[in-house]
Design a protein around this motif. Structure first.
Motif, PDB file in Angstrom:
ATOM      1  N   UNK A   1       8.395   7.127   1.767  1.00 29.16           N
ATOM      2  CA  UNK A   1       8.165   5.702   1.985  1.00 29.16           C
ATOM      3  C   UNK A   1       6.813   5.594   2.682  1.00 29.16           C
ATOM      4  N   UNK A   2       5.863   4.929   2.033  1.00 34.69           N
ATOM      5  CA  UNK A   2       4.483   4.896   2.512  1.00 34.69           C
ATOM      6  C   UNK A   2       4.002   3.453   2.627  1.00 34.69           C
ATOM      7  N   UNK A   3       3.348   3.146   3.735  1.00 35.07           N
ATOM      8  CA  UNK A   3       2.715   1.846   3.927  1.00 35.07           C
ATOM      9  C   UNK A   3       1.249   1.979   3.549  1.00 35.07           C
ATOM     10  N   UNK A   4       0.771   1.057   2.728  1.00 37.62           N
ATOM     11  CA  UNK A   4      -0.648   0.992   2.384  1.00 37.62           C
ATOM     12  C   UNK A   4      -1.204  -0.284   3.005  1.00 37.62           C
ATOM     13  N   UNK A   5      -2.185  -0.108   3.882  1.00 41.57           N
ATOM     14  CA  UNK A   5      -2.866  -1.236   4.491  1.00 41.57           C
ATOM     15  C   UNK A   5      -4.213  -1.428   3.824  1.00 41.57           C
TER      16      UNK A   5
ATOM     17  N   UNK B   1      -7.427   1.447  -2.728  1.00 43.73           N
ATOM     18  CA  UNK B   1      -6.041   1.084  -2.395  1.00 43.73           C
ATOM     19  C   UNK B   1      -5.225   0.835  -3.661  1.00 43.73           C
ATOM     20  N   UNK B   2      -5.809   0.124  -4.613  1.00 45.84           N
ATOM     21  CA  UNK B   2      -5.080  -0.163  -5.848  1.00 45.84           C
ATOM     22  C   UNK B   2      -4.734   1.120  -6.592  1.00 45.84           C
ATOM     23  N   UNK B   3      -5.676   2.044  -6.641  1.00 50.41           N
ATOM     24  CA  UNK B   3      -5.413   3.311  -7.334  1.00 50.41           C
ATOM     25  C   UNK B   3      -4.367   4.131  -6.590  1.00 50.41           C
ATOM     26  N   UNK B   4      -4.436   4.150  -5.250  1.00 51.88           N
ATOM     27  CA  UNK B   4      -3.432   4.878  -4.482  1.00 51.88           C
ATOM     28  C   UNK B   4      -2.042   4.306  -4.742  1.00 51.88           C
ATOM     29  N   UNK B   5      -1.927   2.996  -4.740  1.00 52.55           N
ATOM     30  CA  UNK B   5      -0.630   2.369  -5.005  1.00 52.55           C
ATOM     31  C   UNK B   5      -0.114   2.776  -6.374  1.00 52.55           C
ATOM     32  N   UNK B   6      -0.961   2.713  -7.386  1.00 49.77           N
ATOM     33  CA  UNK B   6      -0.543   3.101  -8.740  1.00 49.77           C
ATOM     34  C   UNK B   6      -0.084   4.557  -8.791  1.00 49.77           C
TER      35      UNK B   6
ATOM     36  N   UNK C   1       8.160   5.052  -2.599  1.00 46.90           N
ATOM     37  CA  UNK C   1       8.368   3.664  -2.206  1.00 46.90           C
ATOM     38  C   UNK C   1       7.122   3.198  -1.458  1.00 46.90           C
ATOM     39  N   UNK C   2       6.530   2.105  -1.931  1.00 50.72           N
ATOM     40  CA  UNK C   2       5.268   1.633  -1.350  1.00 50.72           C
ATOM     41  C   UNK C   2       5.450   0.248  -0.740  1.00 50.72           C
ATOM     42  N   UNK C   3       5.095   0.152   0.540  1.00 54.05           N
ATOM     43  CA  UNK C   3       5.050  -1.113   1.264  1.00 54.05           C
ATOM     44  C   UNK C   3       3.580  -1.405   1.501  1.00 54.05           C
ATOM     45  N   UNK C   4       3.196  -2.662   1.438  1.00 50.71           N
ATOM     46  CA  UNK C   4       1.776  -3.000   1.608  1.00 50.71           C
ATOM     47  C   UNK C   4       1.604  -4.178   2.549  1.00 50.71           C
ATOM     48  N   UNK C   5       0.467  -4.155   3.236  1.00 49.35           N
ATOM     49  CA  UNK C   5       0.062  -5.261   4.092  1.00 49.35           C
ATOM     50  C   UNK C   5      -1.450  -5.396   3.954  1.00 49.35           C
TER      51      UNK C   5
ATOM     52  N   UNK D   1       3.041  -4.847  -7.922  1.00 48.06           N
ATOM     53  CA  UNK D   1       2.764  -3.402  -7.931  1.00 48.06           C
ATOM     54  C   UNK D   1       3.555  -2.633  -6.873  1.00 48.06           C
ATOM     55  N   UNK D   2       3.935  -3.288  -5.782  1.00 45.22           N
ATOM     56  CA  UNK D   2       4.529  -2.595  -4.636  1.00 45.22           C
ATOM     57  C   UNK D   2       6.007  -2.956  -4.488  1.00 45.22           C
ATOM     58  N   UNK D   3       6.707  -2.178  -3.674  1.00 42.29           N
ATOM     59  CA  UNK D   3       8.112  -2.469  -3.405  1.00 42.29           C
ATOM     60  C   UNK D   3       8.262  -3.647  -2.451  1.00 42.29           C
ATOM     61  N   UNK D   4       7.413  -3.675  -1.416  1.00 41.13           N
ATOM     62  CA  UNK D   4       7.441  -4.774  -0.449  1.00 41.13           C
ATOM     63  C   UNK D   4       6.009  -5.116  -0.077  1.00 41.13           C
ATOM     64  N   UNK D   5       5.682  -6.409  -0.104  1.00 38.73           N
ATOM     65  CA  UNK D   5       4.386  -6.903   0.350  1.00 38.73           C
ATOM     66  C   UNK D   5       4.640  -7.800   1.552  1.00 38.73           C
ATOM     67  N   UNK D   6       4.061  -7.441   2.688  1.00 37.22           N
ATOM     68  CA  UNK D   6       4.278  -8.169   3.930  1.00 37.22           C
ATOM     69  C   UNK D   6       3.154  -9.164   4.194  1.00 37.22           C
TER      70      UNK D   6
END
Length: 184
Positions: free
Chosen positions: A2-6, A16-21, A29-33, A56-61
């Motif tokens: 489970x990884x958060x991408x800021x 960031x977009x490429x990392x998420x993909x 599991x990708x969470x983003x803020x 693209x992500x599981x959760x966008x905060x």
């Protein structure tokens, strides 16, 4: 994992977009803020708006929601990567100024001893930038500057992006073969 991408307002949202993909394709599991200026840069550089990133992500905060799950150490997250990472965000994290969700989530990673990776995208840097990055490195934060290598003989911008994202994945402990490694 489970990884958060800021994502902040520094140039380089493509990373960031490429990392998420890449993370999603590998089953993570990708969470983003995203900061307010991060949204502006995502739109300007990549034409990406909230709805597209949310898909693209599981959760966008919401970055203003400092009560979100990733703001608590009791929420289990394996790692956080902030890319691109503005010098404002570097300074906020280095001085524990948790004034929004992204910087609070990074602060939680530090206090919980979890993996935090920052990809600063600024040049040139002055002494205060370098001092803040040094302070974070001394705390165990992995600093992966957005500085492309050329030993893998890139032919496209995607090749350069994949190399940097591959370096971030290395710091996450993921071997995803995104670029040709040096063999001597």
């Amino acid at each position: 994992m489970k990884i958060v991408v800021g994502i902040t307002g520094a140039s380089g949202s493509i990373y960031a977009l490429r990392l998420i993909d890449v993370l999603k394709a590998a089953g993570h599991e990708v969470h983003a803020v995203v900061t307010d200026s991060g949204w502006q840069v995502l739109d300007y550089e990549c034409g990406v708006k909230r709805e597209a990133l949310a898909a693209k992500v599981d959760v966008l905060y919401d970055n203003d929601n400092v009560g979100a799950a990733i703001a608590s150490g009791s929420f289990r997250v394996d790692a956080m990567a902030v890319l691109p990472c503005s010098m404002k965000t570097v300074a906020s994290i280095a001085h524990s100024l948790s004034d929004n969700l992204l910087t609070r989530a990074a602060d939680v990673m530090l206090k919980e001893g979890r993996r935090l990776i920052l990809v600063p995208r600024e040049t040139p840097m002055h002494a205060i930038h370098l001092e803040n990055l040094l302070k974070l490195a001394q705390l165990g934060v992995k600093i992966v500057p957005a500085a492309p290598g050329f030993y893998h003989r890139p032919r496209t911008i995607d090749d350069l992006v994949n190399m940097l994202v591959g370096k971030v994945c290395d710091q996450l402990g993921l071997d995803l073969d995104l670029f040709a490694r040096w063999e001597g």
